[in-house]
Design a protein around this motif. Structure first.
Motif, mmCIF file in Angstrom:
data_model
loop_
_atom_site.group_PDB
_atom_site.id
_atom_site.type_symbol
_atom_site.label_atom_id
_atom_site.label_comp_id
_atom_site.label_asym_id
_atom_site.label_seq_id
_atom_site.Cartn_x
_atom_site.Cartn_y
_atom_site.Cartn_z
ATOM 1 N N GLU A 166 0.862 -1.079 0.157
ATOM 2 C CA GLU A 166 -0.036 -0.118 0.024
ATOM 3 C C GLU A 166 0.635 1.156 0.018
ATOM 4 O OE1 GLU A 166 -3.596 2.018 2.728
ATOM 5 O OE2 GLU A 166 -2.618 0.345 3.203
ATOM 6 N N LYS A 167 1.972 1.384 0.811
ATOM 7 C CA LYS A 167 2.864 2.548 0.885
ATOM 8 C C LYS A 167 3.663 2.370 -0.405
ATOM 9 C CE LYS A 167 4.750 3.761 4.796
ATOM 10 N NZ LYS A 167 5.332 4.129 6.072
ATOM 11 N N LEU A 168 4.013 1.410 -1.230
ATOM 12 C CA LEU A 168 4.916 1.474 -2.261
ATOM 13 C C LEU A 168 4.022 2.158 -3.464
ATOM 14 C CD1 LEU A 168 7.167 1.049 -4.110
ATOM 15 C CD2 LEU A 168 6.137 -1.461 -4.321
ATOM 16 N N MET A 169 2.581 1.852 -3.414
ATOM 17 C CA MET A 169 1.670 2.328 -4.327
ATOM 18 C C MET A 169 1.446 3.813 -4.279
ATOM 19 S SD MET A 169 0.897 -0.262 -6.631
ATOM 20 C CE MET A 169 2.831 -0.713 -6.197
ATOM 21 N N ASN A 170 1.263 4.326 -3.109
ATOM 22 C CA ASN A 170 1.338 5.872 -2.615
ATOM 23 C C ASN A 170 2.349 6.343 -3.225
ATOM 24 O OD1 ASN A 170 -1.198 5.289 -1.719
ATOM 25 N ND2 ASN A 170 -0.564 4.947 0.319
ATOM 26 N N ILE A 171 3.509 5.955 -2.931
ATOM 27 C CA ILE A 171 4.809 6.495 -3.308
ATOM 28 C C ILE A 171 5.124 6.542 -4.908
ATOM 29 C CG2 ILE A 171 7.351 6.293 -3.365
ATOM 30 C CD1 ILE A 171 6.550 7.416 -0.670
ATOM 31 N N SER A 184 5.427 -7.460 -11.899
ATOM 32 C CA SER A 184 4.507 -7.472 -10.752
ATOM 33 C C SER A 184 4.439 -6.329 -10.399
ATOM 34 C CB SER A 184 5.015 -8.801 -9.637
ATOM 35 O OG SER A 184 6.092 -8.275 -9.026
ATOM 36 N N VAL A 185 5.375 -5.389 -10.109
ATOM 37 C CA VAL A 185 5.311 -4.037 -9.213
ATOM 38 C C VAL A 185 4.279 -3.106 -10.461
ATOM 39 C CG1 VAL A 185 6.198 -2.118 -8.463
ATOM 40 C CG2 VAL A 185 7.160 -4.326 -7.746
ATOM 41 N N ALA A 186 4.756 -3.321 -11.745
ATOM 42 C CA ALA A 186 4.061 -2.416 -12.763
ATOM 43 C C ALA A 186 2.747 -2.811 -12.960
ATOM 44 C CB ALA A 186 4.908 -2.600 -13.951
ATOM 45 N N GLU A 187 2.577 -3.995 -12.959
ATOM 46 C CA GLU A 187 1.015 -4.371 -12.871
ATOM 47 C C GLU A 187 0.091 -3.826 -11.832
ATOM 48 O OE1 GLU A 187 0.942 -8.480 -13.112
ATOM 49 O OE2 GLU A 187 1.409 -8.424 -15.443
ATOM 50 N N ALA A 188 0.849 -4.043 -10.720
ATOM 51 C CA ALA A 188 0.113 -3.407 -9.202
ATOM 52 C C ALA A 188 0.030 -1.941 -9.400
ATOM 53 C CB ALA A 188 0.995 -3.564 -8.314
ATOM 54 N N LEU A 189 1.112 -0.988 -10.041
ATOM 55 C CA LEU A 189 0.868 0.198 -10.120
ATOM 56 C C LEU A 189 -0.416 0.547 -11.117
ATOM 57 C CD1 LEU A 189 1.793 3.140 -9.838
ATOM 58 C CD2 LEU A 189 3.377 2.655 -11.350
ATOM 59 N N SER A 190 -0.330 -0.101 -12.369
ATOM 60 C CA SER A 190 -1.717 0.223 -13.155
ATOM 61 C C SER A 190 -2.779 0.115 -12.557
ATOM 62 C CB SER A 190 -1.357 -0.792 -14.183
ATOM 63 O OG SER A 190 -2.611 -0.690 -15.386
ATOM 64 N N ASP A 191 -3.069 -0.919 -11.653
ATOM 65 C CA ASP A 191 -4.359 -1.308 -11.161
ATOM 66 C C ASP A 191 -4.558 -0.028 -9.872
ATOM 67 O OD1 ASP A 191 -4.667 -3.577 -12.338
ATOM 68 O OD2 ASP A 191 -3.983 -4.956 -10.824
ATOM 69 N N CYS A 192 -3.404 0.324 -9.412
ATOM 70 C CA CYS A 192 -3.732 1.331 -8.699
ATOM 71 C C CYS A 192 -4.056 2.475 -9.060
ATOM 72 C CB CYS A 192 -2.366 1.326 -7.761
ATOM 73 S SG CYS A 192 -2.121 3.030 -6.579
ATOM 74 N N LEU A 193 -3.417 2.964 -10.101
ATOM 75 C CA LEU A 193 -3.740 4.334 -11.040
ATOM 76 C C LEU A 193 -5.165 4.297 -11.372
ATOM 77 C CD1 LEU A 193 -0.458 4.972 -12.873
ATOM 78 C CD2 LEU A 193 -1.361 6.301 -10.894
ATOM 79 N N GLN A 194 -5.667 3.047 -11.827
ATOM 80 C CA GLN A 194 -7.094 3.048 -12.308
ATOM 81 C C GLN A 194 -8.068 3.288 -11.112
ATOM 82 O OE1 GLN A 194 -8.190 2.473 -15.362
ATOM 83 N NE2 GLN A 194 -6.313 2.408 -16.296
ATOM 84 N N LYS A 195 -7.617 3.213 -9.874
ATOM 85 C CA LYS A 195 -8.443 3.221 -8.651
ATOM 86 C C LYS A 195 -8.328 4.776 -8.231
ATOM 87 C CE LYS A 195 -8.158 -1.792 -7.425
ATOM 88 N NZ LYS A 195 -7.835 -2.654 -6.094
ATOM 89 N N SER A 196 -7.327 5.345 -8.291
ATOM 90 C CA SER A 196 -7.199 6.513 -7.983
ATOM 91 C C SER A 196 -7.407 7.747 -8.678
ATOM 92 C CB SER A 196 -5.409 6.793 -7.343
ATOM 93 O OG SER A 196 -4.798 6.558 -8.091
ATOM 94 N N HIS A 197 -7.463 7.406 -9.929
ATOM 95 C CA HIS A 197 -7.589 8.663 -10.923
ATOM 96 C C HIS A 197 -8.627 7.832 -12.011
ATOM 97 C CE1 HIS A 197 -4.012 10.644 -9.897
ATOM 98 N NE2 HIS A 197 -3.532 9.480 -9.919
ATOM 99 N N ASP A 198 -9.703 8.837 -12.443
ATOM 100 C CA ASP A 198 -10.724 8.535 -13.442
ATOM 101 C C ASP A 198 -10.082 8.548 -14.721
ATOM 102 O OD1 ASP A 198 -13.193 7.794 -14.668
ATOM 103 O OD2 ASP A 198 -14.290 9.705 -13.720
#
Length: 283
Positions: free
Chosen positions: A80-85, A184-198
């Motif tokens: 969670e903290k990694l995705m925020n960074i 794996s980290v790149a895929e997690a970042l992509s999912d995170c951005l889809q949730k945090s930005h419309d």
């Protein structure tokens, strides 16, 4: 380790802090020395240099949960903290505008609306021109554009600032993912951005651009076909005009084709010979 620009040591630590295999993940709190030993054991390269850097522990704490154990802290990697960074890095990279080459190639060009002008093609009334005299004026008509062209739909406005900023964030995330992150980290970042930005406004705008570009290609093909047809008609008119001019110059008489036998017969001396009509006269 020699680098051209400042490098966040976090990107060097990420592959060992967040490995692709779940079996290699660090799921317990460890003191900073033990954690660095855990992630640098058996690693090649400049891991030791990075681990001993002054900012290493500070950057480590930015992506880890921490607890106090006596007089020292223990850390455990936190997705969670990694995705925020990483999300924050993408936003900061996009906030002031991307580097000039990236801005031009990955933001301005993809968002540029094609300039589609539906122009009528002038067509002369060839029949009237051929049938009249030299002073006959050509009538002008306009060939219609395709009915499904952009001429029948509202003009798409320029990309808004919101759409532009969203595309910059997406480009920044792809750049960081392709150059610094594991799959794996790149895929997690992509999912995170889809949730945090419309990204809906961006996706809708890009989808509309695709339709317009397809229509522009169809109109260009239509105009090309009209132009070819127009050129063929002009060639036919030119040939008819040339043939008519030749007929006028020769008094309207066309040269008849004469066979070789007839030409030889015309060379024979016919002196004293009766004409062929003499055989059909009254006796």
């Amino acid at each position: 380790m020699y680098i051209c620009t400042p490098l966040d040591p976090l990107f060097v630590l990420l592959p060992r802090l967040f490995p692709a295999a779940a079996a290699d993940a660090i799921n317990r709190f460890l003191p900073v020395e033990d954690l660095f030993e855990e992630i640098t054991t058996g690693a090649e390269g400049d891991w030791e240099l990075v681990a001993k850097s002054q900012v290493a522990e500070r950057r480590l704490a930015a992506v880890c949960e921490s607890v106090d154990i006596g007089d020292e802290k223990a850390y455990k990697p936190s997705w969670e903290k990694l995705m925020n960074i990483l999300d924050g890095k993408c936003v900061r990279m996009a906030k002031g505008g991307l580097p000039a080459t990236m801005e031009e190639g990955f933001v301005r060009k993809p968002l540029t609306r094609p300039e589609l002008e539906i122009r009528g093609v002038k067509k002369e009334d060839k029949d009237r021109e051929m049938g009249g005299g030299g002073n006959t004026e050509a009538a002008v008509g306009v060939l219609p554009a395709p009915p499904d062209s952009q001429a029948t739909r509202p003009r798409l406005s320029e990309a808004s600032q919101e759409v532009t900023d969203l595309l910059r964030i997406r480009v920044a995330s792809e750049f960081i993912s392709n150059n610094y992150l594991s799959v794996s980290v790149a895929e997690a970042l992509s999912d995170c951005l889809q949730k945090s930005h419309d990204f809906t406004p961006l996706d809708n705008y890009l989808a509309e651009l695709v339709k317009i570009r397809q229509e522009a290609a169809a109109v260009r093909f239509h105009d090309h076909q009209i132009k070819r047809s127009h050129e063929c008609e002009e060639e036919m008119v030119d040939r008819k005009r040339k043939r008519k001019k030749e007929e006028e110059e020769t008094g309207g008489k066309k040269k008849k084709s004469v066979s070789r036998a007839t030409r030889e017969l015309q060379k024979v001396d016919k002196t004293g010979m009766p004409t062929i009509t003499a055989f059909f006269g009254k006796k």
